[in-house]
Design a protein around this motif. Sequence first.
Motif, mmCIF file in Angstrom:
data_model
loop_
_atom_site.group_PDB
_atom_site.id
_atom_site.type_symbol
_atom_site.label_atom_id
_atom_site.label_comp_id
_atom_site.label_asym_id
_atom_site.label_seq_id
_atom_site.Cartn_x
_atom_site.Cartn_y
_atom_site.Cartn_z
ATOM 1 N N VAL A 82 0.813 -1.213 0.000
ATOM 2 C CA VAL A 82 0.000 0.000 0.000
ATOM 3 C C VAL A 82 0.848 1.265 0.000
ATOM 4 O O VAL A 82 0.450 2.295 -0.582
ATOM 5 N N ASP A 83 2.047 1.242 0.619
ATOM 6 C CA ASP A 83 2.909 2.430 0.600
ATOM 7 C C ASP A 83 3.374 2.740 -0.817
ATOM 8 O O ASP A 83 3.374 3.905 -1.245
ATOM 9 N N ARG A 89 0.495 4.275 -2.747
ATOM 10 C CA ARG A 89 0.312 5.712 -2.485
ATOM 11 C C ARG A 89 1.365 6.536 -3.229
ATOM 12 O O ARG A 89 1.058 7.590 -3.803
ATOM 13 N N GLU A 95 -9.076 6.629 -0.749
ATOM 14 C CA GLU A 95 -9.192 6.170 0.645
ATOM 15 C C GLU A 95 -9.710 4.738 0.702
ATOM 16 O O GLU A 95 -9.184 3.903 1.446
ATOM 17 N N CYS A 149 -7.039 2.229 -0.624
ATOM 18 C CA CYS A 149 -5.959 2.005 0.353
ATOM 19 C C CYS A 149 -6.436 1.173 1.536
ATOM 20 O O CYS A 149 -5.682 0.345 2.063
ATOM 21 N N SER A 183 -4.475 -2.258 2.219
ATOM 22 C CA SER A 183 -3.684 -2.330 3.459
ATOM 23 C C SER A 183 -4.062 -3.540 4.320
ATOM 24 O O SER A 183 -3.473 -3.743 5.383
#
Length: 343
Positions: free
Chosen positions: A142-143, A146, A197, A200, A204
Amino acid sequence: MKIWFNRWFTTVAHYIDLIRNNEDGAVFEIYGSHPNEDALYLQYCDYAFVEPDISGDAYIDYCLSVCIEKEVDLFIPRKENVLISQNLSKFHEIGVKVLVCNAELMALMDNKAAMYESITEREKEKGQPLVPLPDYVVVNNVDEFREAYTHLTKKGHTVCFKPVIGEGANGFRVIKEGQETIEELLTEGVTRRISMEHACSILSQKETFPDLMVLEYLEGYEYSIDCLAYDGELHLAIPRKKTGGRIRELEDNQELLAIARALHREYNIDYISNIQVKFSKGVPKLLEINPRMAGGLNISCLSGVNIPYEAIKLLLHGNSKVDKFTPTMGIRASHIEKEIVLM
């Protein structure tokens, strides 16, 4: 001559009819299989049977046993077509011809990121372009997701994502700005848009996930270029434009034909393939290459070329019995649903 189709899309029914109604009067017996006994294309087959819902090496063994038991001459696979291409010698040993290109190419085209990387490398080696690519980043957590989103939005792109290995539009989403409104929730139909949102929060759930391609979203018209080729010779390429709703148009687009020629010169894709491109600010960019009959191939056959049957002729005889094609372009077409009684 016996042909077997395994676990295909429903639209393969059109290709079965085209093969049966070939201009040479060649006679075929069509076998079809699917784990779901109500799969509609089975109604179009001379012989239909339910196959086990298995995969991997066990499925290869199953396919070989079916070919022996049914005395299959030609195998046109969809399920496990990459793995089948890697086991072609086993089918050849029992006298079965298989409509797939070579294993290395099958595996490469199955992985969208690897295909993009290969194109970039070959362009660098040759010092000239093959086909424009969208801006993209491959991520698996997920990082990274982003970071990729931030990188692409700073370049001015609307962002979308899809699995590196996948079929059709499965897993494809466009990231929309902001939260979903009540009006959107209550009035919109099925949508492929998702908020950052929400995306993610889902991604995550695990530390890592299967590779995703995060890409610029291409806003223009989408085309499927249906191709017929063998041993480095591209015999036919028909750009099929997706316009409003279900309407498709066969377009004599020289820019897209040049892309098809360039990719086939470089990758030598045998039999039937489908190149998907989409325009962005007037530039056609590659989505993916599928080394099989595409879902809308029957529309391209309205050009007057029986593409599935011509592919079988290439499989059986190579380039020796292929005529020069003069497809009729400019045709606009759509389709309607049709009822089928399940026996």
